[in-house]
Design an enzyme around this catalytic site. Sequence first.
Site, PDB file in Angstrom:
ATOM      1  CG  HIS A   1      -0.426   0.331   2.510  1.00  0.00           C
ATOM      2  ND1 HIS A   1       0.096  -0.618   3.346  1.00  0.00           N
ATOM      3  CD2 HIS A   1      -0.293   1.512   3.167  1.00  0.00           C
ATOM      4  CE1 HIS A   1       0.521  -0.055   4.467  1.00  0.00           C
ATOM      5  NE2 HIS A   1       0.288   1.242   4.381  1.00  0.00           N
TER       6      HIS A   1
ATOM      7  CD  GLU B   1       2.497   9.358  -1.424  1.00  0.00           C
ATOM      8  OE1 GLU B   1       2.935  10.463  -1.069  1.00  0.00           O
ATOM      9  OE2 GLU B   1       1.686   9.216  -2.357  1.00  0.00           O
ATOM     10  CG  ASP B   2       6.044   6.346   1.126  1.00  0.00           C
ATOM     11  OD1 ASP B   2       5.830   7.536   0.846  1.00  0.00           O
ATOM     12  OD2 ASP B   2       5.465   5.753   2.051  1.00  0.00           O
TER      13      ASP B   2
ATOM     14  CG  ASP C   1      -1.866   3.002   6.957  1.00  0.00           C
ATOM     15  OD1 ASP C   1      -0.672   2.669   7.024  1.00  0.00           O
ATOM     16  OD2 ASP C   1      -2.250   4.177   6.789  1.00  0.00           O
TER      17      ASP C   1
END
Length: 732
Positions: A72, A76-77, A139
């Site tokens: 997940h 993004e990272d 999360d």
Amino acid sequence: MMRQYELVERVRRYNPDTNEALLDRAYVYAMKAHGEQKRASGDPYFSHPLEVAAILTDLKLDDATIAAALLHDTIEDTPATRAEIDELFGPEIGVLVEGLTKLKKLDLVTKEAKQAENLRKLLLAIADDVRVLLVKLADRLHNMRTLHHVPVATRRRMAEETLDIYAPLAGRMGMQEMRDELEDLSFRELYPDAYLVVTERLLTLGLRNKDLIIDIEQQLTRKLADRGIAAKVKGRQKRAYSIWRKMERKSVGFEQLSDIFAFRLIVGDVAECYQAVGVIHTTWPVVPGRFKDYISTPKQNDYRSIHTTVIGPGKQRVELQVRTQEMDDIAEYGIAAHALYKDATLSPSEMLSRESNAYAWLRRTIELLSEGSNSEEFLEHTKLELFHDQVFCFTPKGKLIALPRHATPIDFAYAVHTDVGNMAVGAKINGKIAPLASELQNGDEVEIMTSKAQKAPPAAWESIVVTGKARAAIRRATRVAVRDQYAGLGRRIVERLFQRAKKEYSDEKLQGALSRLARSSIEEVMAAVGRGEMKASDVARAMYPDYLEERAALAAPKGDGTWYGLRRAKSVKAKVPAAETPGAIPVRGINSDLPVRFAPIGGAVPGDRIVGILTPGEGITIYPIQSPSLQEFEDRPEQWLDLRWDVDEHEPQRFPARIVVESVNEPGTLAQLAQVIAENDGNIDNINMARQSPDFTTLTIDLEVYDLKHLTAIIAQLRAKPVVARVARVNG
């Protein structure tokens, strides 16, 4: 850190046909993608998605959701892309990961309309697949568990965000266990002192009642087994945040809570749920008003169970929840549990959504977006439902005020500002004048009307309000108002004594004598005198040590003008106080700023010659001098006060009086009497009727009149009626 095979094994426990290769690929890909990245705690970053996946295995979710949890944060990272995720893991997982990436960009804790807009974005992001929400909640749960590693400001922001958005959303999805943990973690961060106190009390209580809980579990199991019902009984202690919230909502202490422990009974089927309740209710007394059947009428989040409370062993209140195993799974896992009880031929997303009221709410909410409503309207339709245990109302300027269910405009006023609450005299709800005791509904616009003439709120408001803030403010304002009344009375008594004793009084001189009176302020001294806890002569003696109090004579000489033979005392004027009698305390009536009340039997009205009796802790009771009740105070001259009427002719007030009427017992008599009183501008406060004989009835009527002349005119008009045999005023 959890190893690859350990994660696969956790999934295999509830899904023997798991796609092990998919989970292995996702594990390895995420671990390599995050590489050397570290969390604030110093742990490898990959430990976070791994823990999120582990939380979702506790919810028994499908392989795609577990894989999405591992991946997940990759888009993004890390350099990973949506196209790469689709190619390696399929578009289903790609959609989930991208949805989670969008959510990460939201700032949910903002002020004004931005909060509504961001909540709108959150729900849009989970519109395609509710599993996005489940991963996001997991999360958030892991981030809250490791919150102590981040800066203080970030911790508070995340805790507020969790308490405002994520915990209620988990509850709306039926995931009560997750909601409880999210609330407790936020509670610990936002209110550390309260959290520590509540958890310590719960720990102590749990240890003290350990044997009692085991005993109740055994008794319940045995009683049900005797009736052929096999039940799993488990006692549990309620969570810290729910306990604290109940204490705040009800304004009670920890010791006053009676339902800290609850017992869950898991039985075979729905029929046995009702049989078990029958056994329980025939064994122990039921607490009225605590039976709720959520099986026949489930909650909006699909929760089903029967709740009841009984007086169980040891005279303890025992809260019971009776349900089946399926109901228990849904109560614990919420929308996630639906996959466990659906047709295996359906897709995981379909299994999660089918027959779920919680998902239906979610779909209805998202449908509102297509109607083009603005942020404020969306907040009204969405967040109001999300916080189903709260009421959200608005000020005329659009400021949002959150209140508990059953809140009133008075609660609203105190939520705006304490001064607004204290001066509130009326309310408009959605533009219409409404009683201050009205129950507010979600979305109401509330306007509070205030008056500076109201110095303190009525004490009766305390029984109307539901918020702790309002209740505490009303108590405080009432205490201050009562103290001010007694202090005002005490000051008049002290000044009157000094005037009669021809001594000079000043606050400066009294300030220097406070230590001798064991009081910290002049107001305390005056209030003590007004309550009758301290004599005015004690104040005089503290200021003037040579002051000698004049004592009452033991006998009254004849012809001295005393009232009905009452003993004479220098502290009591034994003659009718004239309008300008020096030192006499003026009385303005029922609504005066002095703690006064009228004789309980008969009252008193302007024109009567009056005297006051000072009762410790109660204030002044006003009696007409002809009242027989005054004979009780013959030997207590220190309680007597000189009083005079101080009636404003421009603002007439009503005063209490009582009359007795003997009338002929025939149809229409009461109507004639009431008509006479009404025509003479009198007000009937109370009527009591007693049959003296078949032909006559005695009526005791409590009136409100302006003065003695007014009362005399009413009595004369009543005597003129043919149905009236006798009229007399009552002097108690």
